[in-house]
Design a protein around this motif. Structure first.
Motif, PDB file in Angstrom:
ATOM      1  N   GLU A  49      50.340  34.401  32.356  1.00  0.00           N
ATOM      2  CA  GLU A  49      50.699  35.080  33.608  1.00  0.00           C
ATOM      3  C   GLU A  49      51.903  34.446  34.295  1.00  0.00           C
ATOM      4  O   GLU A  49      52.768  35.141  34.822  1.00  0.00           O
ATOM      5  N   CYS A  50      51.957  33.111  34.292  1.00  0.00           N
ATOM      6  CA  CYS A  50      53.049  32.411  34.978  1.00  0.00           C
ATOM      7  C   CYS A  50      54.397  32.769  34.348  1.00  0.00           C
ATOM      8  O   CYS A  50      55.355  33.108  35.049  1.00  0.00           O
ATOM      9  N   LEU A  51      54.476  32.707  33.019  1.00  0.00           N
ATOM     10  CA  LEU A  51      55.729  33.043  32.333  1.00  0.00           C
ATOM     11  C   LEU A  51      56.068  34.517  32.527  1.00  0.00           C
ATOM     12  O   LEU A  51      57.234  34.875  32.729  1.00  0.00           O
ATOM     13  N   SER A  52      55.058  35.361  32.479  1.00  0.00           N
ATOM     14  CA  SER A  52      55.286  36.788  32.689  1.00  0.00           C
ATOM     15  C   SER A  52      55.902  37.047  34.061  1.00  0.00           C
ATOM     16  O   SER A  52      56.840  37.842  34.205  1.00  0.00           O
ATOM     17  N   ASN A  91      38.441  56.552  42.630  1.00  0.00           N
ATOM     18  CA  ASN A  91      37.895  56.377  43.981  1.00  0.00           C
ATOM     19  C   ASN A  91      38.271  55.074  44.686  1.00  0.00           C
ATOM     20  O   ASN A  91      38.078  54.957  45.893  1.00  0.00           O
ATOM     21  N   LEU A  92      38.817  54.104  43.959  1.00  0.00           N
ATOM     22  CA  LEU A  92      39.004  52.769  44.536  1.00  0.00           C
ATOM     23  C   LEU A  92      40.139  52.704  45.549  1.00  0.00           C
ATOM     24  O   LEU A  92      40.014  52.072  46.596  1.00  0.00           O
ATOM     25  N   GLY A  93      41.269  53.323  45.240  1.00  0.00           N
ATOM     26  CA  GLY A  93      42.399  53.325  46.172  1.00  0.00           C
ATOM     27  C   GLY A  93      42.989  51.943  46.399  1.00  0.00           C
ATOM     28  O   GLY A  93      43.084  51.125  45.486  1.00  0.00           O
ATOM     29  N   ARG A  94      43.353  51.666  47.654  1.00  0.00           N
ATOM     30  CA  ARG A  94      44.062  50.429  47.986  1.00  0.00           C
ATOM     31  C   ARG A  94      43.178  49.182  47.977  1.00  0.00           C
ATOM     32  O   ARG A  94      43.680  48.068  48.162  1.00  0.00           O
ATOM     33  N   SER A  95      41.887  49.355  47.755  1.00  0.00           N
ATOM     34  CA  SER A  95      40.961  48.216  47.809  1.00  0.00           C
ATOM     35  C   SER A  95      40.778  47.529  46.459  1.00  0.00           C
ATOM     36  O   SER A  95      39.848  46.745  46.281  1.00  0.00           O
ATOM     37  N   TRP A  96      41.664  47.797  45.508  1.00  0.00           N
ATOM     38  CA  TRP A  96      41.480  47.270  44.151  1.00  0.00           C
ATOM     39  C   TRP A  96      41.517  45.743  44.107  1.00  0.00           C
ATOM     40  O   TRP A  96      40.813  45.122  43.317  1.00  0.00           O
ATOM     41  N   ARG A  97      42.330  45.121  44.980  1.00  0.00           N
ATOM     42  CA  ARG A  97      42.398  43.650  44.974  1.00  0.00           C
ATOM     43  C   ARG A  97      41.049  43.026  45.351  1.00  0.00           C
ATOM     44  O   ARG A  97      40.643  42.007  44.782  1.00  0.00           O
ATOM     45  N   LYS A  98      40.388  43.624  46.326  1.00  0.00           N
ATOM     46  CA  LYS A  98      39.090  43.101  46.772  1.00  0.00           C
ATOM     47  C   LYS A  98      38.090  43.112  45.618  1.00  0.00           C
ATOM     48  O   LYS A  98      37.367  42.132  45.392  1.00  0.00           O
ATOM     49  N   LEU A  99      38.071  44.211  44.871  1.00  0.00           N
ATOM     50  CA  LEU A  99      37.172  44.295  43.719  1.00  0.00           C
ATOM     51  C   LEU A  99      37.584  43.283  42.654  1.00  0.00           C
ATOM     52  O   LEU A  99      36.732  42.624  42.053  1.00  0.00           O
ATOM     53  N   GLY A 100      38.886  43.149  42.433  1.00  0.00           N
ATOM     54  CA  GLY A 100      39.372  42.196  41.436  1.00  0.00           C
ATOM     55  C   GLY A 100      38.926  40.774  41.737  1.00  0.00           C
ATOM     56  O   GLY A 100      38.499  40.037  40.840  1.00  0.00           O
ATOM     57  N   ARG A 101      39.012  40.388  43.007  1.00  0.00           N
ATOM     58  CA  ARG A 101      38.574  39.034  43.395  1.00  0.00           C
ATOM     59  C   ARG A 101      37.075  38.875  43.183  1.00  0.00           C
ATOM     60  O   ARG A 101      36.604  37.825  42.732  1.00  0.00           O
ATOM     61  N   LYS A 102      36.313  39.912  43.518  1.00  0.00           N
ATOM     62  CA  LYS A 102      34.859  39.848  43.353  1.00  0.00           C
ATOM     63  C   LYS A 102      34.484  39.747  41.873  1.00  0.00           C
ATOM     64  O   LYS A 102      33.474  39.130  41.517  1.00  0.00           O
ATOM     65  N   LEU A 103      35.326  40.315  41.009  1.00  0.00           N
ATOM     66  CA  LEU A 103      35.081  40.246  39.565  1.00  0.00           C
ATOM     67  C   LEU A 103      35.580  38.934  38.961  1.00  0.00           C
ATOM     68  O   LEU A 103      35.424  38.700  37.766  1.00  0.00           O
ATOM     69  N   GLY A 104      36.211  38.091  39.796  1.00  0.00           N
ATOM     70  CA  GLY A 104      36.601  36.761  39.337  1.00  0.00           C
ATOM     71  C   GLY A 104      38.003  36.646  38.770  1.00  0.00           C
ATOM     72  O   GLY A 104      38.350  35.617  38.171  1.00  0.00           O
ATOM     73  N   LEU A 105      38.840  37.674  38.957  1.00  0.00           N
ATOM     74  CA  LEU A 105      40.209  37.596  38.454  1.00  0.00           C
ATOM     75  C   LEU A 105      41.063  36.742  39.392  1.00  0.00           C
ATOM     76  O   LEU A 105      40.926  36.810  40.611  1.00  0.00           O
ATOM     77  N   LYS A 106      41.959  35.949  38.816  1.00  0.00           N
ATOM     78  CA  LYS A 106      42.803  35.055  39.599  1.00  0.00           C
ATOM     79  C   LYS A 106      43.907  35.834  40.311  1.00  0.00           C
ATOM     80  O   LYS A 106      44.318  36.900  39.874  1.00  0.00           O
ATOM     81  N   GLU A 107      44.406  35.232  41.409  1.00  0.00           N
ATOM     82  CA  GLU A 107      45.445  35.886  42.206  1.00  0.00           C
ATOM     83  C   GLU A 107      46.697  36.176  41.381  1.00  0.00           C
ATOM     84  O   GLU A 107      47.332  37.219  41.540  1.00  0.00           O
ATOM     85  N   ILE A 108      47.063  35.246  40.498  1.00  0.00           N
ATOM     86  CA  ILE A 108      48.276  35.454  39.704  1.00  0.00           C
ATOM     87  C   ILE A 108      48.110  36.641  38.761  1.00  0.00           C
ATOM     88  O   ILE A 108      49.059  37.379  38.487  1.00  0.00           O
ATOM     89  N   LYS A 109      46.882  36.859  38.284  1.00  0.00           N
ATOM     90  CA  LYS A 109      46.606  38.022  37.434  1.00  0.00           C
ATOM     91  C   LYS A 109      46.671  39.304  38.260  1.00  0.00           C
ATOM     92  O   LYS A 109      47.224  40.315  37.810  1.00  0.00           O
ATOM     93  N   LEU A 110      46.142  39.265  39.485  1.00  0.00           N
ATOM     94  CA  LEU A 110      46.195  40.436  40.364  1.00  0.00           C
ATOM     95  C   LEU A 110      47.641  40.789  40.703  1.00  0.00           C
ATOM     96  O   LEU A 110      48.008  41.966  40.749  1.00  0.00           O
ATOM     97  N   GLU A 111      48.456  39.762  40.918  1.00  0.00           N
ATOM     98  CA  GLU A 111      49.867  40.001  41.236  1.00  0.00           C
ATOM     99  C   GLU A 111      50.590  40.608  40.040  1.00  0.00           C
ATOM    100  O   GLU A 111      51.441  41.490  40.184  1.00  0.00           O
ATOM    101  N   SER A 112      50.233  40.134  38.847  1.00  0.00           N
ATOM    102  CA  SER A 112      50.826  40.676  37.623  1.00  0.00           C
ATOM    103  C   SER A 112      50.473  42.155  37.463  1.00  0.00           C
ATOM    104  O   SER A 112      51.316  42.979  37.098  1.00  0.00           O
TER     105      SER A 112
END
Length: 201
Positions: free
Chosen positions: A63-66, A113-134
């Motif tokens: 993710e960092c290199l990407s 149905n998720l819309g703009r709240s996808w980041r909140k779900l991503g964090r709850k699923l354990g994905l890292k911030e750098i992955k969410l940004e990617s």
């Protein structure tokens, strides 16, 4: 993904970096690597080696290199890394056919149905911030595609352990109960439809 998969791609990326690209990447890496070590960097592969030594780059950590490649406006090279990640999936690391079908249905419903709240779900699923940004950089304006990408990354991280129940639980923990209900309803309808077909035979 293994080092034998990643290293040839890194060499190709290094060969395609211009001197300006490399200088810009070194500038962006100054806090991660340090000025003294960066002064010795004359090729992309040397920079990648320093990133590996600092735990910022590896077979399962691109993710960092990407992000660096995207930041210097070389999304074409970033896509090479993303493509490698996609190709590295092995059926042995995936759920069985029945569970995959359920996850596909859940992905479709959640994306709608998720819309703009996808980041909140991503964090709850354990994905890292750098992955969410990617994920966000790949689909900055298409929320449905962003949600699909989010769930694809989550499934990849879970491998054979990915279960639709985990998605439903995460949705409810985020208070997305209506979406969770829609997923469950769709799964029940599919299940009833399958049972009807079996009985009619």
């Amino acid at each position: 993904m293994s080092s034998s998969d990643l290293n040839p791609v890194l060499l190709k990326i290094s060969d395609q970096l211009s001197s300006e690209n490399l200088d810009n990447m070194k500038f962006l890496c100054r806090d991660m690597i340090g000025k003294k070590d960066l002064e010795k960097v004359t090729t992309g592969s040397k920079l990648f080696l320093l990133l590996m030594e600092r735990g910022k780059l590896g077979p399962d950590n691109t993710e960092c290199l990407s992000k660096l490649l995207t930041d210097i406006e070389r999304k074409d090279l970033s896509d090479k890394l993303q493509g490698l990640e996609g190709e590295s999936g092995d059926r042995r690391d995936q759920p069985d056919d029945t569970e995959r079908a359920k996850l596909d249905i859940a992905t479709e419903v959640i994306a709608e149905n998720l819309g703009r709240s996808w980041r909140k779900l991503g964090r709850k699923l354990g994905l890292k911030e750098i992955k969410l940004e990617s994920i966000n950089r790949r689909h900055p304006t298409d929320l449905e595609e962003t949600a699909v990408e989010l769930l694809k990354e989550w499934r990849k991280s879970q491998g054979a352990g990915a279960r639709v129940e985990q998605l439903i639980e995460a949705l409810r923990l985020c208070q997305f109960n209506l979406t969770a209900d829609k997923v469950e309803d769709k799964l029940k309808k599919i299940h009833r439809s399958d049972e009807t077909e079996i009985n009619s035979e």
